[in-house]
Scaffold this motif. Structure first.
Motif, PDB file in Angstrom:
ATOM      1  N   MET A  29      56.024   7.017  24.626  1.00  0.00           N
ATOM      2  CA  MET A  29      56.790   5.878  25.108  1.00  0.00           C
ATOM      3  C   MET A  29      58.200   6.314  25.490  1.00  0.00           C
ATOM      4  N   ASP A  30      58.656   5.899  26.673  1.00  0.00           N
ATOM      5  CA  ASP A  30      60.055   6.132  27.044  1.00  0.00           C
ATOM      6  C   ASP A  30      60.933   5.323  26.099  1.00  0.00           C
ATOM      7  N   THR A  94      67.385  13.054  34.770  1.00  0.00           N
ATOM      8  CA  THR A  94      68.351  13.209  33.667  1.00  0.00           C
ATOM      9  C   THR A  94      67.814  14.109  32.558  1.00  0.00           C
ATOM     10  N   VAL A  95      66.498  14.217  32.438  1.00  0.00           N
ATOM     11  CA  VAL A  95      65.898  15.152  31.473  1.00  0.00           C
ATOM     12  C   VAL A  95      65.165  16.209  32.290  1.00  0.00           C
ATOM     13  N   HIS A  99      58.439  15.272  34.072  1.00  0.00           N
ATOM     14  CA  HIS A  99      57.762  14.081  33.523  1.00  0.00           C
ATOM     15  C   HIS A  99      57.555  13.056  34.625  1.00  0.00           C
ATOM     16  N   HIS A 101      57.104   8.888  35.163  1.00  0.00           N
ATOM     17  CA  HIS A 101      57.244   7.563  34.562  1.00  0.00           C
ATOM     18  C   HIS A 101      56.107   6.664  35.048  1.00  0.00           C
TER      19      HIS A 101
HETATM   20  P1  5GP Z   1      64.615  10.806  34.225  1.00  0.00           P
HETATM   21  O1  5GP Z   1      65.921  10.100  34.442  1.00  0.00           O
HETATM   22  O2  5GP Z   1      64.840  12.287  33.981  1.00  0.00           O
HETATM   23  O3  5GP Z   1      63.584  10.544  35.280  1.00  0.00           O
HETATM   24  O4  5GP Z   1      64.005  10.142  32.919  1.00  0.00           O
HETATM   25  C1  5GP Z   1      64.325  10.541  31.626  1.00  0.00           C
HETATM   26  C2  5GP Z   1      63.784   9.476  30.709  1.00  0.00           C
HETATM   27  O5  5GP Z   1      63.695  10.025  29.408  1.00  0.00           O
HETATM   28  C3  5GP Z   1      64.669   8.221  30.595  1.00  0.00           C
HETATM   29  O6  5GP Z   1      63.945   7.098  31.063  1.00  0.00           O
HETATM   30  C4  5GP Z   1      65.008   8.138  29.112  1.00  0.00           C
HETATM   31  O7  5GP Z   1      64.962   6.817  28.598  1.00  0.00           O
HETATM   32  C5  5GP Z   1      63.965   9.019  28.474  1.00  0.00           C
HETATM   33  N1  5GP Z   1      64.414   9.710  27.276  1.00  0.00           N
HETATM   34  C6  5GP Z   1      65.540  10.444  27.144  1.00  0.00           C
HETATM   35  N2  5GP Z   1      65.629  10.956  25.896  1.00  0.00           N
HETATM   36  C7  5GP Z   1      64.516  10.523  25.246  1.00  0.00           C
HETATM   37  C8  5GP Z   1      64.037  10.721  23.907  1.00  0.00           C
HETATM   38  O8  5GP Z   1      64.639  11.388  23.089  1.00  0.00           O
HETATM   39  N3  5GP Z   1      62.858  10.125  23.589  1.00  0.00           N
HETATM   40  C9  5GP Z   1      62.151   9.365  24.486  1.00  0.00           C
HETATM   41  N4  5GP Z   1      61.020   8.821  24.053  1.00  0.00           N
HETATM   42  N5  5GP Z   1      62.570   9.169  25.745  1.00  0.00           N
HETATM   43  C10 5GP Z   1      63.755   9.751  26.119  1.00  0.00           C
END
Ligand code: 5GP
Ligand code: ZN
Length: 137
Positions: A29-30, A94-95, A99, A101
């Protein structure tokens, strides 16, 4: 990668609410939950982004995503489902562990992506497609 938050989740070093796993993927889960049921599908072996996936990982993520999309549809019954995946800071990543979504959607749920179409002439499409084609193996 020792400083990667998703590698730590995959290794069980920090908690996450896991949904599904197989040999190559883990879904959890996000933490932000844009809508209830917002799931992330990750690759178990660290890859920064889509560019870094091998064919086995790419196929595994597609399979897991399709299976989970059907499970989300059948369990939570959203009106729709968006698939979102960012590569690089400019794209909103951001990560920096690859991944996908899966976001359940509802009418007027506030999630927006602006889509500034340019509608270029056919020659521009041909030119661009030719450049891309030349780099395909
Ligand atoms: P991005 O912006 O890279 O596409 O998405 C990164 C996602 O990772 C964000 O939606 C954020 O809520 C999620 N996220 C960041 N840190 C964590 C974490 O420690 N645990 C979980 N479950 N989700 C995370
Ligand atoms: Zn990682």
């Amino acid at each position: 990668m020792s400083d990667c938050v998703f590698c730590k989740i995959i290794a069980g070093q920090i908690p996450a609410t896991r949904v599904h796993e197989d040999e190559h993927t883990l879904a959890f889960m996000d933490i932000g939950q844009v809508n209830p049921g917002h799931v992330l599908v990750t690759v178990k072996k660290h890859a920064d982004n889509l560019y870094a996936l091998d064919d086995v990982q790419a196929a595994a993520v597609a399979r897991t995503s399709a299976r989970l999309a059907r499970a989300i549809r059948d369990s939570l019954k959203p009106e729709g489902l968006s698939v979102y995946q960012a590569n690089g800071k400019a794209a909103g990543q951001t990560v920096f562990h690859y991944h996908v979504h899966l976001v359940p959607r509802h009418e007027a749920d506030g999630m927006e992506l602006t889509w500034p179409v340019k509608n270029p002439p056919r020659e521009k499409l041909e030119d661009c497609a030719g450049k891309i084609r030349a780099k395909m193996g």
